[in-house]
Each structure stands twice: as C-alpha cells, then as structure tokens.
Design a protein around this motif. Structure first.
Motif, mmCIF file in Angstrom:
data_model
loop_
_atom_site.group_PDB
_atom_site.id
_atom_site.type_symbol
_atom_site.label_atom_id
_atom_site.label_comp_id
_atom_site.label_asym_id
_atom_site.label_seq_id
_atom_site.Cartn_x
_atom_site.Cartn_y
_atom_site.Cartn_z
ATOM 1 N N ASP A 79 0.831 -1.205 0.000
ATOM 2 C CA ASP A 79 0.000 0.000 0.000
ATOM 3 C C ASP A 79 0.870 1.261 0.000
ATOM 4 N N ALA A 80 1.958 1.235 -0.773
ATOM 5 C CA ALA A 80 2.922 2.356 -0.772
ATOM 6 C C ALA A 80 3.450 2.625 -2.180
ATOM 7 N N VAL A 81 2.520 2.645 -3.150
ATOM 8 C CA VAL A 81 2.906 2.815 -4.559
ATOM 9 C C VAL A 81 3.616 4.155 -4.777
ATOM 10 N N GLU A 82 3.098 5.202 -4.137
ATOM 11 C CA GLU A 82 3.672 6.539 -4.340
ATOM 12 C C GLU A 82 5.126 6.597 -3.852
ATOM 13 N N LEU A 83 5.376 6.056 -2.655
ATOM 14 C CA LEU A 83 6.737 6.036 -2.108
ATOM 15 C C LEU A 83 7.666 5.214 -3.005
ATOM 16 N N ALA A 84 7.174 4.059 -3.461
ATOM 17 C CA ALA A 84 7.970 3.187 -4.336
ATOM 18 C C ALA A 84 8.305 3.890 -5.655
ATOM 19 N N THR A 85 7.312 4.596 -6.218
ATOM 20 C CA THR A 85 7.518 5.314 -7.480
ATOM 21 C C THR A 85 8.516 6.465 -7.301
ATOM 22 N N ASN A 86 8.402 7.181 -6.181
ATOM 23 C CA ASN A 86 9.341 8.277 -5.901
ATOM 24 C C ASN A 86 10.779 7.770 -5.781
ATOM 25 N N LEU A 87 10.926 6.593 -5.158
ATOM 26 C CA LEU A 87 12.265 6.001 -5.029
ATOM 27 C C LEU A 87 12.798 5.587 -6.402
ATOM 28 N N LYS A 88 11.942 4.995 -7.204
ATOM 29 C CA LYS A 88 12.333 4.592 -8.569
ATOM 30 C C LYS A 88 12.800 5.819 -9.365
ATOM 31 N N ASP A 89 12.060 6.926 -9.248
ATOM 32 C CA ASP A 89 12.419 8.168 -9.958
ATOM 33 C C ASP A 89 13.765 8.724 -9.474
#
Length: 280
Positions: free
Chosen positions: A234-244
C-alpha cells in the motif's frame, strides 16, 4: 545429464507468468487472520489481505508449509530422476527452510535446500537465475555456486510507515513505538545475515527516498547492476518516488515495483517498502 528442478516459496513475490515460463514450483505459506487460514497467493491476494488486516484487531499469523507438503512435492519432482534445488526465505524470519530441510531428509529424491538469507524479490534474484540455468542445462553444482554468488552481492532494505505491526509482532516495545509515532520516525532496516537489523531513522518519506537512493548510487558505483526491485505494501507513491530518484541519480530505469506477500506485510503493516538490488 541429470535434470535440475527449482522449488521456492510464496514469499519470493514472483509473477505467475514467470513461474510458468521458468517451470518453478512454488510452495505457499499460510496466513491466519481472525481465525480463518488462507494459503498465500492461492486463496488470498495481497490486496485482499491488506483490506482484512486493516479491519482486524489482532495481528495475522503466518505459518511455514508443513514438512509433508514439501516431501510430496520433492518425491513428485524427483520421480523422473531429476535433482532438486529448493531456495527459501531467510531462516531468520521463518521456519520454512527448516521444514524444507526436514523434508529433504525424508524424501526419496535428491534435494539441496538453500537458505537465501533474504525475502521477496531478493530471494527471487537467486530463484530466477537458478531456474534459467536449470533450463539451460547447467549442473546442480554450477547452479548452487552461482546462487551463492548472487546471495553475497545482494542488499535489502525495509522501511515501515507505522510501528503498530512491529509492536504487535513483538519486534519493538510499546514505549519506543509511542515515541516513534509522536516524532513521526520511519525506521530503515537491512536484512543482514538474514536478520532484521536497524540501520537508520528518518522523519519523512522524502528522507527515506534520499537515504535509499544515495545508498544505492554509492553501492553500484563502478559495478554492473544485475537486478533492482521495490516490493510495497500500500505504498505505490513512495515506491515510485524512489524509482524516480534512482533514475535521476544513476540513470538506471529497470526497477520492478511489486506488491509483496501477506507473509511480509503482516510484519510491516501498510505503507512499507522493501528495496533490494544485486550488483557485480
């Protein structure tokens, strides 16, 4: 030449497509929530589990597969003379490896059990490479040697957003959790030698991203990146920010973001990510 077959467990966070394509056998762990037991990824999806966990008053419990389940699978896979390599989540967090080892002693097949010392896609790095090598006709010894090399060169970090599940699971005390919540502390831990080991504490998602992306950039300097994944609860936004942030710092873009198994999310609670990579 003797054929080699690969077995793992459901905490590897592998897609059904990849499991089918590489002929991997996956043994599910089980999860009990509010008195009802489910087989991981068989009877319940990570998303369904998350909904139930948020509504539950008590912490769900995970259980390793029964020895008999492994024996049955090993006997079936080895009935044609194949050898088996069974790679599992860290023995520091589950009895799954012990179950597999007991089964290997009982089974009529030739089974080698490996403790990956990791979970999620860091376990999958070893499993997928082993399955590809098995498919290409490599020997058991060649595959084991390669798996050990991947294990040596892997790194895994875990961050949690809420300390609630760590308290319920007895991993930290209530006093520490209360102070942590008041200060909005987000602990960052690594899986060192297969055991949850705290490495840092930060106070925001932005600082989590900064810490992990900078650590990654430092670790991969002058090396070849072989695999990177982010497992999230339930942490897609955090995961995406890390990927970026990884892309910005290193130019590396091939980062898999996956939903992690309920076996892991029951310990971390919602908002958690696991960040893992291996380099050579």
């Amino acid at each position: 030449m003797t054929k080699v077959k690969i077995v793992t467990d459901s905490t590897a966070d592998l897609s059904e497509e990849l499991v089918r394509e590489l002929g991997i056998s996956v043994v599910p762990l089980s999860i009990t929530i509010d008195g009802v037991t489910f087989l991981d990824r068989v009877d319940i999806t990570p998303q369904e589990f998350l909904t139930k966990m948020k509504q539950s008053t008590e912490l769900p419990k995970s259980s390793q597969p029964a020895v008999g389940h492994f024996v049955e699978l090993y006997d079936q896979l080895g009935s044609d003379g194949s050898e088996i390599i069974s790679i599992h989540m860290t023995g520091g967090m589950s009895g799954t490896v012990a179950s597999a080892e007991n089964a290997a002693r009982i089974s009529e097949s030739k089974v080698t059990v490996i403790d990956s010392m990791y979970i999620s896609r860091a376990l999958a790095f070893q499993v997928v490479e082993a399955a590809k090598m098995a498919k290409a006709g490599h020997t058991k010894d060649e595959i084991i040697k390669r798996v050990e090399k991947i294990k040596e060169n892997s790194t895994l970090f875990v961050t949690v957003d809420t300390l609630e599940n760590l308290v319920k699971g007895g991993r930290i005390g209530k006093g520490k959790a209360l102070i942590g919540s008041l200060l909005n502390i987000k602990p960052i831990a690594s899986l060192q030698d297969g055991v949850y080991t705290p490495v840092s504490k930060v106070r925001s998602h932005a600082k989590i991203v900064k810490f992990l992306s900078e650590k990654f950039a430092e670790d991969v300097r002058n090396k070849t990146i072989k695999g990177v994944a982010i497992a999230q609860v339930d942490a897609v936004e955090l995961a995406t920010n890390l990927k970026d942030a990884i892309k910005k710092l290193t130019g590396y873009t091939d980062v898999d973001i996956v939903e992690t198994t309920p076996v892991i999310s029951t310990h971390t609670g919602p908002g958690a990510i696991g960040f893992m990579y291996y380099v050579e």
